[in-house]
Design a protein around this motif. Structure first.
Motif, PDB file in Angstrom:
ATOM      1  N   ARG A   1       0.849  -1.191   0.000  1.00  0.00           N
ATOM      2  CA  ARG A   1       0.000   0.000   0.000  1.00  0.00           C
ATOM      3  C   ARG A   1       0.883   1.239   0.000  1.00  0.00           C
ATOM      4  O   ARG A   1       1.736   1.396   0.863  1.00  0.00           O
ATOM      5  CB  ARG A   1      -0.908  -0.044   1.218  1.00  0.00           C
ATOM      6  CG  ARG A   1      -1.830  -1.262   1.180  1.00  0.00           C
ATOM      7  CD  ARG A   1      -2.474  -1.587   2.513  1.00  0.00           C
ATOM      8  NE  ARG A   1      -3.153  -0.461   3.136  1.00  0.00           N
ATOM      9  CZ  ARG A   1      -4.436  -0.170   2.987  1.00  0.00           C
ATOM     10  NH1 ARG A   1      -5.191  -0.946   2.229  1.00  0.00           N
ATOM     11  NH2 ARG A   1      -4.964   0.866   3.599  1.00  0.00           N
TER      12      ARG A   1
ATOM     13  N   THR B   1       5.764   5.594   1.615  1.00  0.00           N
ATOM     14  CA  THR B   1       5.314   6.792   0.904  1.00  0.00           C
ATOM     15  C   THR B   1       6.240   7.076  -0.272  1.00  0.00           C
ATOM     16  O   THR B   1       7.426   6.744  -0.235  1.00  0.00           O
ATOM     17  CB  THR B   1       5.276   8.021   1.825  1.00  0.00           C
ATOM     18  OG1 THR B   1       6.584   8.255   2.351  1.00  0.00           O
ATOM     19  CG2 THR B   1       4.302   7.820   2.973  1.00  0.00           C
TER      20      THR B   1
ATOM     21  N   GLU C   1      -0.598   3.157   4.868  1.00  0.00           N
ATOM     22  CA  GLU C   1       0.400   2.841   3.855  1.00  0.00           C
ATOM     23  C   GLU C   1       1.545   2.010   4.417  1.00  0.00           C
ATOM     24  O   GLU C   1       1.839   2.051   5.602  1.00  0.00           O
ATOM     25  CB  GLU C   1       0.963   4.124   3.241  1.00  0.00           C
ATOM     26  CG  GLU C   1       1.799   4.952   4.178  1.00  0.00           C
ATOM     27  CD  GLU C   1       1.003   5.895   5.056  1.00  0.00           C
ATOM     28  OE1 GLU C   1       1.642   6.581   5.866  1.00  0.00           O
ATOM     29  OE2 GLU C   1      -0.223   5.953   4.951  1.00  0.00           O
TER      30      GLU C   1
ATOM     31  N   LYS D   1       1.307   5.509  -0.340  1.00  0.00           N
ATOM     32  CA  LYS D   1       0.695   6.831  -0.224  1.00  0.00           C
ATOM     33  C   LYS D   1       1.583   7.843  -0.947  1.00  0.00           C
ATOM     34  O   LYS D   1       2.801   7.863  -0.762  1.00  0.00           O
ATOM     35  CB  LYS D   1       0.540   7.242   1.237  1.00  0.00           C
ATOM     36  CG  LYS D   1      -0.115   8.603   1.412  1.00  0.00           C
ATOM     37  CD  LYS D   1      -0.325   8.935   2.875  1.00  0.00           C
ATOM     38  CE  LYS D   1      -1.003  10.303   3.011  1.00  0.00           C
ATOM     39  NZ  LYS D   1      -1.237  10.626   4.421  1.00  0.00           N
TER      40      LYS D   1
ATOM     41  N   GLU E   1      -4.847   6.420   0.852  1.00  0.00           N
ATOM     42  CA  GLU E   1      -4.751   7.693   1.573  1.00  0.00           C
ATOM     43  C   GLU E   1      -4.248   7.501   3.009  1.00  0.00           C
ATOM     44  O   GLU E   1      -3.743   8.426   3.625  1.00  0.00           O
ATOM     45  CB  GLU E   1      -6.107   8.396   1.591  1.00  0.00           C
ATOM     46  CG  GLU E   1      -6.550   8.901   0.232  1.00  0.00           C
ATOM     47  CD  GLU E   1      -5.613   9.963  -0.330  1.00  0.00           C
ATOM     48  OE1 GLU E   1      -5.166  10.841   0.444  1.00  0.00           O
ATOM     49  OE2 GLU E   1      -5.312   9.903  -1.529  1.00  0.00           O
ATOM     50  N   TYR E   2      -4.409   6.298   3.557  1.00  0.00           N
ATOM     51  CA  TYR E   2      -3.946   6.011   4.922  1.00  0.00           C
ATOM     52  C   TYR E   2      -3.634   4.519   5.019  1.00  0.00           C
ATOM     53  O   TYR E   2      -4.051   3.728   4.182  1.00  0.00           O
ATOM     54  CB  TYR E   2      -4.992   6.429   5.955  1.00  0.00           C
ATOM     55  CG  TYR E   2      -6.328   5.764   5.767  1.00  0.00           C
ATOM     56  CD1 TYR E   2      -6.609   4.538   6.354  1.00  0.00           C
ATOM     57  CD2 TYR E   2      -7.305   6.343   4.972  1.00  0.00           C
ATOM     58  CE1 TYR E   2      -7.817   3.906   6.155  1.00  0.00           C
ATOM     59  CE2 TYR E   2      -8.519   5.724   4.770  1.00  0.00           C
ATOM     60  CZ  TYR E   2      -8.768   4.498   5.373  1.00  0.00           C
ATOM     61  OH  TYR E   2      -9.968   3.882   5.168  1.00  0.00           O
TER      62      TYR E   2
END
Length: 108
Positions: free
Chosen positions: A40, A86, A83, A42, A80-81
């Motif tokens: 995941r 990044t 993650e 972001k 969006e959250y």
């Protein structure tokens, strides 16, 4: 003489290819500085774990955007959250270069 020149050219090409492969910041297992390049992701504007440049040729990593289960190297789910890491998209001085693909994600 011609055979020696051909052999020398071949060795130079092989050496350049080996140097180019060794210069990749992503290792063969799909890690960059201890970060496994799947999961995941972001997108942020500042203080990213990895600065990324999108390219069409000679990427360090082929990325397939998925909507769920980003378990294999090169599979990214943008969130969006929650993650795993990044990224910041840049045009200059990237940490890694990626190419978006529809199949066969992973390390070049």
């Amino acid at each position: 003489m011609r055979r020696a020149t051909s052999l020398l050219c071949f060795l130079i090409v092989m050496l350049c290819g080996t140097v180019a492969m060794a210069a990749s910041p992503v290792n063969a297992d799909g890690y960059y500085k201890g970060i496994k390049l799947c999961g995941r992701v972001k997108v942020v504007e500042h203080f990213a774990d990895i600065k990324v440049k999108v390219v069409d040729s000679f990427p360090d990593l082929r990325v397939k955007v998925v909507s769920s289960f980003p378990d294999d190297v090169g599979e990214w789910q943008f969130v969006e959250y929650g993650e795993d890491f990044t990224v910041q998209f840049v045009e200059s001085f990237p940490d890694i270069k990626i190419k978006y693909v529809n199949s066969f994600p992973g390390v070049e």
